[in-house]
Design an enzyme around this catalytic site. Structure first.
Site, PDB file in Angstrom:
ATOM      1  N   GLU A   1      -5.661  -6.172   3.790  1.00 50.25           N
ATOM      2  CA  GLU A   1      -6.236  -7.340   2.992  1.00 50.25           C
ATOM      3  C   GLU A   1      -6.995  -7.096   2.098  1.00 50.25           C
ATOM      4  O   GLU A   1      -7.910  -8.069   1.461  1.00 50.25           O
ATOM      5  CB  GLU A   1      -6.074  -8.369   4.071  1.00 50.25           C
ATOM      6  CG  GLU A   1      -4.578  -8.442   4.644  1.00 50.25           C
ATOM      7  CD  GLU A   1      -3.679 -10.024   4.268  1.00 50.25           C
ATOM      8  OE1 GLU A   1      -4.118 -10.106   3.162  1.00 50.25           O
ATOM      9  OE2 GLU A   1      -3.100  -9.481   4.989  1.00 50.25           O
TER      10      GLU A   1
ATOM     11  N   ASP B   1     -16.064  -3.884   0.368  1.00 47.85           N
ATOM     12  CA  ASP B   1     -16.335  -3.446  -0.765  1.00 47.85           C
ATOM     13  C   ASP B   1     -15.692  -4.307  -1.810  1.00 47.85           C
ATOM     14  O   ASP B   1     -15.799  -4.814  -3.075  1.00 47.85           O
ATOM     15  CB  ASP B   1     -16.546  -2.164  -1.152  1.00 47.85           C
ATOM     16  CG  ASP B   1     -17.544  -1.370  -0.075  1.00 47.85           C
ATOM     17  OD1 ASP B   1     -19.237  -2.132   0.179  1.00 47.85           O
ATOM     18  OD2 ASP B   1     -18.160  -0.879  -0.178  1.00 47.85           O
TER      19      ASP B   1
ATOM     20  N   GLY C   1      -4.124   2.502  -2.411  1.00 47.52           N
ATOM     21  CA  GLY C   1      -4.453   1.252  -1.632  1.00 47.52           C
ATOM     22  C   GLY C   1      -4.986   0.646  -2.330  1.00 47.52           C
ATOM     23  O   GLY C   1      -4.888  -0.959  -2.099  1.00 47.52           O
TER      24      GLY C   1
ATOM     25  N   THR D   1       0.333  -1.235  -0.303  1.00 45.15           N
ATOM     26  CA  THR D   1       0.069   0.006  -0.171  1.00 45.15           C
ATOM     27  C   THR D   1       0.520   1.128   0.223  1.00 45.15           C
ATOM     28  O   THR D   1       1.771   1.478   0.557  1.00 45.15           O
ATOM     29  CB  THR D   1      -0.443  -0.156   0.717  1.00 45.15           C
ATOM     30  OG1 THR D   1      -1.539  -1.555   1.418  1.00 45.15           O
ATOM     31  CG2 THR D   1      -2.149   0.944   1.367  1.00 45.15           C
TER      32      THR D   1
ATOM     33  N   LEU E   1      -1.394 -12.492  -1.080  1.00 44.51           N
ATOM     34  CA  LEU E   1      -2.725 -11.793   0.143  1.00 44.51           C
ATOM     35  C   LEU E   1      -3.383 -12.946  -0.139  1.00 44.51           C
ATOM     36  O   LEU E   1      -3.884 -13.423   0.511  1.00 44.51           O
ATOM     37  CB  LEU E   1      -3.186 -10.408  -0.903  1.00 44.51           C
ATOM     38  CG  LEU E   1      -2.652  -9.325  -0.735  1.00 44.51           C
ATOM     39  CD1 LEU E   1      -3.121  -8.063  -1.293  1.00 44.51           C
ATOM     40  CD2 LEU E   1      -2.275  -8.875   0.759  1.00 44.51           C
TER      41      LEU E   1
ATOM     42  N   PHE F   1     -14.874  -2.712 -11.064  1.00 44.24           N
ATOM     43  CA  PHE F   1     -13.404  -1.748 -10.114  1.00 44.24           C
ATOM     44  C   PHE F   1     -13.190  -0.519 -10.779  1.00 44.24           C
ATOM     45  O   PHE F   1     -13.147   0.396  -9.958  1.00 44.24           O
ATOM     46  CB  PHE F   1     -12.294  -2.813 -10.109  1.00 44.24           C
ATOM     47  CG  PHE F   1     -11.723  -4.022  -9.549  1.00 44.24           C
ATOM     48  CD1 PHE F   1     -12.241  -3.809  -7.980  1.00 44.24           C
ATOM     49  CD2 PHE F   1     -12.009  -5.016  -9.946  1.00 44.24           C
ATOM     50  CE1 PHE F   1     -12.310  -4.586  -7.358  1.00 44.24           C
ATOM     51  CE2 PHE F   1     -12.225  -6.455  -9.171  1.00 44.24           C
ATOM     52  CZ  PHE F   1     -12.067  -6.362  -7.745  1.00 44.24           C
TER      53      PHE F   1
END
Ligand code: TGC
Ligand code: FAD
Length: 392
Positions: A371, A375, A144, A139, A247, A391
């Site tokens: 992580e 949303d 982010g 990040t 992740l 997205f």
């Protein structure tokens, strides 16, 4: 904090789905949390310090790299054992689970998966024993949810790279010995590398004034012309799929961790409701209290089965990133709702540090954001079922 009387709920006898080894590992983590974490965690949280004295014990219960093979110092365990350890740690505090998640899934996993043999030998045994601590820098201040836009970059200078940029909101950064950092090369490809504390131009200022995850140290990673030896760059990965693969592993562990926080809130509220007398009766005898408790145990049971099944799929190498997103999102929302309801059952006592509930509630505000936000995980599921990217 009041003494730790935790009793784990297991309404559907999920224990019967576990192997003897998995139960043994879970029980030793559970006992360790009761003995070492519960007595110190409230104070650490109030003072906003990471209880570093726990690192040795965390390593001993297999909290660092549980599924990394033994030849590199890991415990060589299966994915359900990993999940169960995360569950027990987060039962104690999300910040303790965070430290173990980052070390295992975000530092040891990429070195194991993408690193050279030399990198594995140099770092993994030290990380497994806790004598080296790591952090993970993805990040950035302006990137982010959308890490592909990152501006941290490396430039090829012959025998080394020059790293510039900054990472923000990095768990363990203030005390980490090494950082796994993701930055773009001159072709715009995202590359991973190990940055060591002490390298000139590398600093890790701490982030203060958090209301959440107070017993976890969070900081920035700042790189000003840091010379990165070429042998510190991962040879076997290019692109965003590198950090996103890490992740997957951490998000899976968090799906179990959230169950731990929820179990602790439920167990505390159940016990309190049987002891607290109002209108001449235990508050557990009122229907509205029972509704809360019945819904809590229902949701915990569903979450236990979801993570267990995901663990089976992970063991078979069949779990998809979208399945992991569903479990992370569902289980954290479940835990947040349970923390709020449990807090109400305790009335005013629920806001004090005498009980763990409010601490869990505040911690979960970070867990639902890091992580991948709530949303973002919803959109991952949406894209998986429709085939359409919402997205951007
Ligand atoms: P997109 O174009 O979809 O994908 C780029 C490439 O990555 C591949 N991919 C994955 N690979 C492995 N695992 C996954 N989960 C993957 N998701 C995507 C994809 O196939 C593609 O590969 P290729 O070969 O075609 O190049 O990427 P996008 O830029 O559209 O972004 C997608 C999105 C938004 C889902 C992703 O960027 C995302 O997950 N954003 C959330 C960011 C995030 O979760 N950050 C976490 C930072 S670390 C942290 O919070 C630690 S807290 C630790 C603690 O204290 O516990
Ligand atoms: P943003 O991306 O700015 O999002 C803000 C809001 O906009 C969110 O609600 C989000 O869901 C929404 N949003 C964004 N894009 C979309 C979209 N396309 N559609 C709909 N809604 C959208 N990062 C690391 O790399 N390493 C770490 O160790 C680490 N540890 C952390 C520890 C803590 C305590 C915290 C709080 C964060 C940590 N993070 C870490 C950072 C974390 O991963 C990010 O905070 C997270 O990915 C969200 O990024 P952001 O905060 O910039 O929010």
């Amino acid at each position: 904090m009041a003494s730790d009387k935790f009793q784990a709920p297991d309404y559907y006898l999920v224990d019967e789905l576990l192997t003897d080894e998995q139960k043994l590992i879970r029980n030793s983590a559970r006992e360790w949390v009761k003995r070492e974490v519960s007595p110190v965690i409230e104070d650490a949280c109030q003072k906003a310090v990471f209880p570093k004295q726990l690192l040795k014990g965390l390593a001993e219960i297999g909290g660092f790299g549980p599924y990394i093979p033994a030849q590199y110092g890991g415990a060589g365990l299966d994915q359900i054992s990993y999940g169960l350890i995360m569950q027990e740690l987060e039962r104690g505090d999300s910040g303790i689970r965070s430290t173990a998640s980052v070390q295992s899934s975000l530092v040891m996993f990429p070195i194991y998966k993408f690193g050279s043999e030399e990198q594995k030998k140099k770092y993994l045994p030290q990380l497994a024993s806790g004598s080296f601590m790591g952090c993970f820098g993805l990040t950035e201040p302006d990137h982010g949810s959308n890490p592909s836009g990152m501006i941290s970059n490396i430039k090829d200078k012959g025998d080394h790279y020059l790293l510039n940029g900054a990472k923000m909101w990095i768990s363990n950064a203030p005390f980490a010995d090494i950082a796994v950092v993701w930055a773009k090369d001159e072709n715009g490809d995202i590359r991973g590398m190990v940055v060591e504390r002490g390298m000139q131009g590398f600093s890790t200022p701490e982030t203060h004034n958090k209301w959440s995850l107070r017993a976890s140290a969070t900081g920035e990673l700042i790189f000003q012309n840091v010379k990165i030896p070429k042998e510190n760059v991962f040879p076997n990965i290019k692109g965003l799929k590198g950090p996103l693969s890490c992740l997957n592993s951490a998000r899976y562990g968090i799906s179990w961790g959230a169950i731990g926080a929820a179990m602790d809130c439920y167990d505390t509220a159940l016990r309190y409701s049987k002891e607290r007398i109002q209108f001449g009766k235990p508050i557990a005898s009122f229907q509205l209290t029972q509704k809360k408790l019945a819904e809590m145990i229902t949701e915990i049971t569903k979450a236990q089965l979801l993570s267990w099944r995901l663990g089976v799929l992970k063991n078979e190498d069949r779990a998809t990133p979208a399945q992991i997103s569903m479990a992370k999102r569902n289980n954290i929302e479940m835990a947040m709702k349970i923390a709020r309801e449990a807090r109400q059952i305790l009335g005013a006592m629920g806001i004090t540090g005498e009980y763990s509930i409010m601490r869990h509630m505040m911690n979960l505000e970070s867990v639902v954001t890091y992580e991948g936000t709530h949303d973002i995980h919803l959109l991952i599921t949406g894209m998986d079922v429709t085939g359409i990217n919402a997205f951007s």
